[in-house]
Design an enzyme around this catalytic site. Sequence first.
Site, mmCIF file in Angstrom:
data_model
loop_
_atom_site.group_PDB
_atom_site.id
_atom_site.type_symbol
_atom_site.label_atom_id
_atom_site.label_comp_id
_atom_site.label_asym_id
_atom_site.label_seq_id
_atom_site.Cartn_x
_atom_site.Cartn_y
_atom_site.Cartn_z
ATOM 1 N N PRO A 36 47.084 -58.474 49.881
ATOM 2 C CG PRO A 36 49.213 -59.319 49.437
ATOM 3 C CD PRO A 36 48.505 -58.102 49.947
ATOM 4 C CD GLU B 276 57.740 -57.746 53.830
ATOM 5 O OE1 GLU B 276 57.274 -58.852 54.163
ATOM 6 O OE2 GLU B 276 58.533 -57.605 52.871
ATOM 7 N NE ARG C 199 33.161 -55.251 31.426
ATOM 8 C CZ ARG C 199 32.198 -56.105 31.131
ATOM 9 N NH1 ARG C 199 31.494 -56.653 32.113
ATOM 10 N NH2 ARG C 199 31.934 -56.424 29.880
ATOM 11 C CG ASP D 111 29.959 -59.747 31.395
ATOM 12 O OD1 ASP D 111 29.773 -60.021 30.200
ATOM 13 O OD2 ASP D 111 30.298 -58.629 31.792
#
Length: 245
Positions: A90, A117, A155, A170
């Site tokens: 994160p 954690e 991709r 895209d």
Amino acid sequence: MMKMDFLTLFPEMFPGVLESSIMKQASEKQAVTFGVHNIRDFSFDKHRKTDDYPYGGGAGMVMTPQPVFSAAEHLMQEAESTPRVIMLCPQGKPFTQRESEKLAREHHLIFICGHYEGYDERIREHLATDEYSIGDFILTGGELGAMVMADSITRLLPGVLGNDESAKKDSFSEGMLEHPHYTRPADFKGWKVPDVLLSGHHKNIERWRREQSLKRTAERRPDLLKKLTLTDEEKKWLQSIENEE
């Protein structure tokens, strides 16, 4: 050919993704090879333990460095080129289309999928070359994030998609959200395809698509517009959109 290796505590999560759709096709076309490795197999602990209590106390458990280092070093010894070692975290930099395009030019990626954690800090400091986050939210582990990144990168590899131009157009590839798409029938429940798309006039179609892309970006992701260099005509389109609002 690109090689992607995944270091995980839950290898059973990967087959459904790696053996389906574009990922499977990419593997069959030999554009990429995938390897999934159980971190527990590299633990020196007789119980194959991979976590421990944090020094200084606190809630939760922390992934110990030894199994992760041993797993990554094992792969590095067999590598033909120096791999990028990616830690899903994160705290990492946001994973964007631009980052995906950069990583698609690499030859070997190793994804470390965390749990508990967090990681022992020495994994971050002395093993990982990159840290990425797929969003400002918390997942149980890094496996889903690694699979998301792998799909996005795969991709972009040459020959994977039926038409390499598809990836270039895209959303985010050109800095804006993609324009609307339509297909048959031209009239569905009274909802009709825009006339310009049926005109066969390619220049007008491209102009309409660019305008719609700009409009959709302004409505849904205005933050992206700050990073764009717009033509005078596009600035007029944008002003017209703002006036309509």
